[in-house]
Motif scaffolding. Structure first.
Motif, PDB file in Angstrom:
ATOM      1  N   UNK A  72       0.820  -1.205   0.000  1.00  0.00           N
ATOM      2  CA  UNK A  72       0.000   0.000   0.000  1.00  0.00           C
ATOM      3  C   UNK A  72       0.860   1.264   0.000  1.00  0.00           C
ATOM      4  N   UNK A  73       1.957   1.232   0.747  1.00  0.00           N
ATOM      5  CA  UNK A  73       2.826   2.405   0.855  1.00  0.00           C
ATOM      6  C   UNK A  73       3.404   2.794  -0.504  1.00  0.00           C
ATOM      7  N   UNK A  74       3.936   1.821  -1.223  1.00  0.00           N
ATOM      8  CA  UNK A  74       4.524   2.113  -2.527  1.00  0.00           C
ATOM      9  C   UNK A  74       3.457   2.509  -3.539  1.00  0.00           C
ATOM     10  N   UNK A  75       2.326   1.821  -3.494  1.00  0.00           N
ATOM     11  CA  UNK A  75       1.241   2.128  -4.425  1.00  0.00           C
ATOM     12  C   UNK A  75       0.737   3.555  -4.214  1.00  0.00           C
ATOM     13  N   UNK A  76       0.524   3.927  -2.955  1.00  0.00           N
ATOM     14  CA  UNK A  76       0.027   5.269  -2.661  1.00  0.00           C
ATOM     15  C   UNK A  76       1.043   6.330  -3.056  1.00  0.00           C
ATOM     16  N   UNK A  77       2.314   6.004  -2.922  1.00  0.00           N
ATOM     17  CA  UNK A  77       3.359   6.946  -3.312  1.00  0.00           C
ATOM     18  C   UNK A  77       3.313   7.227  -4.811  1.00  0.00           C
ATOM     19  N   UNK A  78       3.147   6.169  -5.603  1.00  0.00           N
ATOM     20  CA  UNK A  78       3.063   6.351  -7.057  1.00  0.00           C
ATOM     21  C   UNK A  78       1.821   7.153  -7.431  1.00  0.00           C
ATOM     22  N   UNK A  79       0.680   6.745  -6.901  1.00  0.00           N
ATOM     23  CA  UNK A  79      -0.582   7.398  -7.276  1.00  0.00           C
ATOM     24  C   UNK A  79      -0.592   8.860  -6.814  1.00  0.00           C
ATOM     25  N   UNK A  80      -0.044   9.112  -5.632  1.00  0.00           N
ATOM     26  CA  UNK A  80       0.041  10.488  -5.149  1.00  0.00           C
ATOM     27  C   UNK A  80       0.861  11.368  -6.085  1.00  0.00           C
ATOM     28  N   UNK A  81       1.962  10.818  -6.584  1.00  0.00           N
ATOM     29  CA  UNK A  81       2.804  11.549  -7.537  1.00  0.00           C
ATOM     30  C   UNK A  81       2.051  11.806  -8.835  1.00  0.00           C
ATOM     31  N   UNK A  82       1.318  10.807  -9.297  1.00  0.00           N
ATOM     32  CA  UNK A  82       0.560  10.959 -10.545  1.00  0.00           C
ATOM     33  C   UNK A  82      -0.532  12.004 -10.406  1.00  0.00           C
ATOM     34  N   UNK A  83      -1.200  12.017  -9.263  1.00  0.00           N
ATOM     35  CA  UNK A  83      -2.278  12.995  -9.048  1.00  0.00           C
ATOM     36  C   UNK A  83      -1.733  14.423  -9.057  1.00  0.00           C
ATOM     37  N   UNK A  84      -0.532  14.613  -8.504  1.00  0.00           N
ATOM     38  CA  UNK A  84       0.052  15.955  -8.526  1.00  0.00           C
ATOM     39  C   UNK A  84       0.464  16.343  -9.946  1.00  0.00           C
ATOM     40  N   UNK A  85       0.857  15.371 -10.738  1.00  0.00           N
ATOM     41  CA  UNK A  85       1.261  15.635 -12.118  1.00  0.00           C
ATOM     42  C   UNK A  85       0.088  16.066 -13.003  1.00  0.00           C
ATOM     43  N   UNK A  86      -1.122  15.749 -12.598  1.00  0.00           N
ATOM     44  CA  UNK A  86      -2.285  16.123 -13.423  1.00  0.00           C
ATOM     45  C   UNK A  86      -2.473  17.638 -13.506  1.00  0.00           C
ATOM     46  N   UNK A  87      -1.741  18.392 -12.691  1.00  0.00           N
ATOM     47  CA  UNK A  87      -1.820  19.856 -12.763  1.00  0.00           C
ATOM     48  C   UNK A  87      -1.395  20.364 -14.135  1.00  0.00           C
ATOM     49  N   UNK A  88      -0.468  19.643 -14.767  1.00  0.00           N
ATOM     50  CA  UNK A  88      -0.003  20.037 -16.109  1.00  0.00           C
ATOM     51  C   UNK A  88      -0.169  18.931 -17.135  1.00  0.00           C
ATOM     52  N   UNK A  89      -0.670  17.779 -16.709  1.00  0.00           N
ATOM     53  CA  UNK A  89      -0.770  16.628 -17.607  1.00  0.00           C
ATOM     54  C   UNK A  89      -2.181  16.052 -17.591  1.00  0.00           C
ATOM     55  N   UNK A  90      -3.075  16.689 -18.340  1.00  0.00           N
ATOM     56  CA  UNK A  90      -4.453  16.198 -18.402  1.00  0.00           C
ATOM     57  C   UNK A  90      -4.537  14.838 -19.078  1.00  0.00           C
ATOM     58  N   UNK A  91      -3.480  14.429 -19.790  1.00  0.00           N
ATOM     59  CA  UNK A  91      -3.491  13.137 -20.475  1.00  0.00           C
ATOM     60  C   UNK A  91      -3.418  11.960 -19.523  1.00  0.00           C
ATOM     61  N   UNK A  92      -3.026  12.195 -18.261  1.00  0.00           N
ATOM     62  CA  UNK A  92      -2.993  11.087 -17.294  1.00  0.00           C
ATOM     63  C   UNK A  92      -4.099  11.231 -16.247  1.00  0.00           C
ATOM     64  N   UNK A  93      -5.016  12.158 -16.482  1.00  0.00           N
ATOM     65  CA  UNK A  93      -6.096  12.401 -15.521  1.00  0.00           C
ATOM     66  C   UNK A  93      -6.957  11.151 -15.310  1.00  0.00           C
ATOM     67  N   UNK A  94      -7.369  10.520 -16.400  1.00  0.00           N
ATOM     68  CA  UNK A  94      -8.244   9.353 -16.277  1.00  0.00           C
ATOM     69  C   UNK A  94      -7.521   8.200 -15.583  1.00  0.00           C
ATOM     70  N   UNK A  95      -6.296   7.925 -16.017  1.00  0.00           N
ATOM     71  CA  UNK A  95      -5.535   6.822 -15.421  1.00  0.00           C
ATOM     72  C   UNK A  95      -5.315   7.054 -13.931  1.00  0.00           C
TER      73      UNK A  95
END
Length: 259
Positions: A72-95
């Motif tokens: 869970x720790x590693x998974x949440x770390x990845x997803x948290x990073x991806x969610x912050x990246x959506x500020x400039x990357x709408x292409x990964x918003x759905x994923x």
């Protein structure tokens, strides 16, 4: 402001809260290239094979698919990073939004899918979001799925955003184009008669007819291939995904126009 307050002019903005800013003459480009490199290094993916889309077009993520538990720790770390990246990357918003549904008890498949999105980030590390200068703010809506009801919900959002833009001094004087890929829904909306086929639809959804007659919105046919909101609602094949990504202004810094 420098005449009234003591301050130093540091020139154009280049970096703010992990977001890089590039300002050529014709646009403003924001990206998170440096920030996106961090999870790649953290999860040893700097030398991984890249992929051209965040998700496999035919793949569906479910809660219990029997692939075993993941960290869970590693998974949440990845997803948290991806969610912050959506500020400039709408292409990964759905994923990112799909992966965020499984923060509790993620499986190995979920973890593998999250790492796949990072492999896509590796391939598109220099991508960001471009805002072109000199364009008036024109509100355009898209509606898909559930057709007539979806169009009604989109109309409600359009009316609210119309008020918000007016507060910012961007008055929408013309009818808001609402792009819909279903001709039947358009026909029902533009028909003032409530006939048998619409009896099952709640009355609250029919206010779209009033908005149309008052010139607030204009329901326009849009082919499914041009439905730009699809990038936010489902995974797509490479060519369609790339087209929608470019139409959303997500591009490489090297592709910016100087003129």
């Amino acid at each position: 402001m420098m005449m009234k307050y003591e301050m130093t002019d540091l020139g154009l903005l280049h970096h703010f809260l992990g977001i890089g800013v590039v300002q050529p003459s014709s646009s403003i480009f924001i990206h998170q290239k440096k920030y996106a490199s961090s999870p790649l290094s953290k999860f040893s993916l700097n030398e991984c094979k890249f992929v051209t889309t965040p998700l496999v077009a035919t793949e569906k993520l479910t809660k219990d698919e029997g692939s075993g538990a993941a960290s869970e720790e590693q998974y949440r770390s990845i997803v948290g990073s991806l969610l912050y990246l959506t500020a400039t990357r709408s292409d990964i918003m759905y994923a990112s939004s799909q992966l965020a549904r499984f923060m509790h008890c993620p499986t190995s498949k979920h973890y593998g899918t999250a790492k796949r999105v990072l492999r896509y980030i590796k391939e598109t590390l220099g991508y960001g979001l471009e805002y072109v200068k000199g364009k008036n703010a024109m509100l355009i809506g898209f509606c898909d799925k559930a057709e007539y009801i979806s169009a009604s919900e989109a109309t409600a959002q359009a009316i609210w955003l119309r008020f918000v833009l007016e507060d910012f001094g961007e008055l929408q004087t013309e009818a808001i184009p609402l792009q819909c890929d279903n001709t039947s829904a358009i026909a029902i909306t533009k028909n003032p008669v409530f006939h048998q086929k619409t009896k099952h639809i709640g009355r609250r959804y029919h206010f779209i007819k009033d908005a149309l007659q008052e010139g607030i919105i204009d329901l326009v046919y849009c082919p499914t291939s041009e439905q730009l909101t699809d990038i936010f609602t489902n995974p797509s094949a490479k060519d369609q995904f790339n087209y929608h990504r470019s139409m959303h202004g997500v591009k490489l810094a090297e592709d910016l126009k100087e003129s």
